[in-house]
Design a protein around this motif. Structure first.
Motif, PDB file in Angstrom:
ATOM      1  N   SER A  12     -16.198  11.701  12.073  1.00 41.89           N
ATOM      2  CA  SER A  12     -15.632  11.215  13.332  1.00 41.89           C
ATOM      3  C   SER A  12     -14.695  12.247  13.947  1.00 41.89           C
ATOM      4  O   SER A  12     -14.649  12.406  15.174  1.00 41.89           O
ATOM      5  N   GLN A  41     -18.018   4.332  17.954  1.00 43.27           N
ATOM      6  CA  GLN A  41     -18.267   3.694  16.651  1.00 43.27           C
ATOM      7  C   GLN A  41     -17.919   2.202  16.733  1.00 43.27           C
ATOM      8  O   GLN A  41     -18.671   1.365  16.269  1.00 43.27           O
ATOM      9  N   GLU A  68     -22.099   6.576  14.590  1.00 42.32           N
ATOM     10  CA  GLU A  68     -22.517   5.468  13.726  1.00 42.32           C
ATOM     11  C   GLU A  68     -23.170   4.337  14.506  1.00 42.32           C
ATOM     12  O   GLU A  68     -22.716   3.194  14.461  1.00 42.32           O
TER      13      GLU A  68
HETATM   14 MG    MG Z   1     -16.116   7.782  11.157  1.00 43.61          MG
END
Ligand code: MG
Ligand code: ADP
Length: 583
Positions: free
Chosen positions: A377, A419, A509
């Protein structure tokens, strides 16, 4: 009943009221109109954009005093003083806005309290303003030599202005800048990713709310023909906030509803309670407060949502063939799109991304995988501009990104999803997707409020519809985004990113929290997009999801690149198996 019919009924009632209602109620309606203007600004500022102001009464006072002083002491025409009052408000609103809004948090409410109190005492202490006794002899407003001296005539003027303001704000909310304003509550990262400058947008909304309050004050001064500081204190500022909250922010009509309820309730309580309790105390304030607490306990969103249940929102026919927006020319297969070279990010002593290098070529789907905490991330945030790299270089289409802002990177052709899904739950799916096309439109707040944005708007919505068709969610276009299951919300996010016409799609994700069938559909969608020429960088935790989907894999572990290459080779790599699968 259609909303149009309802609006027509309201307008007819407003027009007929002074002919049938007793004078006392005409006075009350005048006040309701004036309060509605202020509450309307607060619905926009607090209800929609999520910024609290206690200082609206001071802007009302600014409008009232500017015109009172300039007309009585300098003999200016009220129309000239209106322009001057609005100009002063604009400047003060701008200064207060840029100082406090960029700080975020509680600074705006505090600054507006300070502003409200200081203006109140200023009005009360300046000798030529008449101190706390005020200024008398404010001239009436004239139309073509006809002076509006009667309350019932002024009534039409107030309500004309109020209804026009409602129309303008409703237009604004339903437009390119309006969608950005409605998204502000989602936090800055999301709106910045689509090129909106949240600080500037909040300042603009703050100014708009201040201008509406100023307009109300100007009208008030010429209705009363007399001003003193009392109605512009901090108490009144809090009451305006009540009106906006009680009415609710789901529709601009919440402002009128809130102003009406608070005004009527206070009037009736003032009449009724002394009769019930036999003496004149200030009981109405206590009862009023208790009623408000009960109301907010049961209707957090205000009362408007209750009323709206009886008015089904119309399924707007969307422009099928708006002008097509310009498309970027896509790079040819194999051209370098993203080049990450020794990117590094440290948080204090922790090296979250440790000199990571990899690249993505046009029309590739690359998976960036690794166990939890590997730095995926963070890497994603460096590329999208949400974080600045400590060292190293990231180039996108040959241009250096390391110091570029998120919105500049978005402008260069990078589209992203989140995400944790960041859709505006109360906006329809198609409106959410249209927000993605923000940078491809041009019309601003003024043009949108005056509905001079039809072509721009049609093109943006048509583009949003095209993207929804592309991802297979066209039948949900008019559903509130919050009503969709998570899997579909993630796909809406992809459509929103596509509406920005990106060269590179960055997905964080996308399969997290999805069921098996939803994952299959998502993989199919990504393959389809690749077939259409899209380049995709997929940040993913789930190894199974990326196998068979990506062209190449890059594996991170503890911030470092562990391996890269074809999916099968990477999966077979003993180092990867050990780190990633714990084998
Ligand atoms: Mg992450
Ligand atoms: P991943 O997405 O691969 O799970 P992250 O990039 O979120 O991993 O995190 C990598 C490491 O950096 C973790 O150890 C995490 O705790 C740390 N980290 C991430 N963001 C911050 C931050 N804003 N401040 C401090 N540490 C952070």
């Amino acid at each position: 009943m259609k909303p149009r019919v309802l609006v027509a009924i309201v307008v007819a009632l407003v027009a007929a009221a002074p002919l049938v209602a007793p004078p006392f109620y005409v006075t009350l309606l005048n006040y309701i109109g004036l309060y509605s203007l202020v509450a309307l600004g607060l619905v926009l500022l607090t209800g929609v954009a999520g910024q609290t102001s206690f200082g609206q009464a001071a802007f009302v006072g600014l409008g009232a005093y500017t015109t009172a002083v300039l007309t009585t002491q300098y003999g200016m025409s009220p129309w000239v003083t209106l322009v001057i009052a609005l100009a002063i408000t604009l400047v003060i609103g701008y200064i207060l806005g840029i100082i406090t809004l960029s700080m975020g948090g509680h600074y705006l409410p505090l600054a507006t309290i300070a502003w409200g109190m200081s203006l109140y005492f200023l009005m009360g202490t300046i000798e030529s303003f008449g101190g706390f006794t005020g200024i008398t002899g404010v001239p009436p407003v004239s139309f073509f030599g006809m002076a509006l001296t009667q309350e019932s005539h002024f009534y039409y003027f107030i309500w004309l202005v109020t209804l026009l303001a409602l129309w303008c704000v409703a237009n604004l909310l339903d437009s390119r800048p309006g969608r950005a304003i409605r998204a502000l509550k989602q936090g800055t990262t999301m709106v910045e990713a689509f090129g909106v400058h949240p600080g500037r947008m909040k300042t603009a909304v703050f100014i708009l709310a201040a201008l509406l309050a100023c307009l109300s004050g100007w009208l008030y001064a010429h209705l009363q023909r007399f001003v003193n500081p009392t109605p512009f204190g901090i108490n009144q500022g809090i009451e305006y906030l009540f009106m906006a909250v009680v009415g609710g922010a789901v529709s601009v009509w919440g402002a009128v509803l809130g102003a009406t309820l608070v005004t009527l309730l206070k009037t009736w309580l003032q009449d009724l309670l002394p009769k019930l309790l036999g003496e004149a105390g200030q009981f109405e304030i206590i009862v009023f407060g208790v009623l408000l607490v009960i109301l907010l306990q049961h209707a957090r969103e205000g009362l408007m949502p209750f009323l709206q249940r009886f008015v089904p929102s119309p399924k707007r026919a969307l422009p099928e063939a708006g002008d097509r927006l310009q498309h970027r020319s896509m790079p040819a297969a194999g051209e370098p799109v993203l080049e990450v070279n020794k990117a590094r990010k440290t948080f204090g002593g922790l090296v979250a991304v440790n000199d990571v290098s990899f690249d993505v070529k046009a029309r590739e789907v690359v998976g960036l995988i690794g166990p939890n905490g590997a730095g995926k991330s963070t890497c994603f945030n460096l590329i999208s501009g949400a974080l600045d790299a400590t060292a190293g270089s990231i180039r996108f289409m040959g241009q250096e990104l390391t110091k570029a802002s998120a919105s500049a990177i978005s402008r260069m052709g990078l589209g992203r999803t989140f995400q944790h899904v960041k859709l505006v739950a109360t906006m329809t799916v198609v409106e959410n997707v249209a927000l993605g096309a923000y940078l491809r439109g041009t019309k601003g707040i003024v043009a949108s409020a005056l509905k001079l944005n039809r072509a721009d708007e049609a093109a943006a919505l048509a583009e949003a519809m095209r993207q929804l068709q592309r991802v297979g969610l066209a039948e949900h276009a008019h559903d509130p985004a919050g009503s969709l299951p998570l899997g579909k919300q993630r796909v809406v996010e992809i459509a929103r990113a596509l509406a920005a016409d990106p060269i590179l799609l960055l997905l964080d994700e996308p399969a997290a929290g999805l069921r098996y069938a939803e994952k299959q559909q998502l993989a199919q969608l990504i393959k389809t997009l690749k077939g259409e020429g899209m380049t995709v960088l997929l940040v993913e935790h789930d190894m199974d999801f990326v196998m068979g989907l990506v062209d190449r894999l890059v594996v991170l572990n503890f911030g470092q690149k562990l391996a890269q290459g074809l999916p099968e080779a990477v999966q077979a790599d003993p180092a990867v198996r050990e780190a990633y699968l714990g084998v």
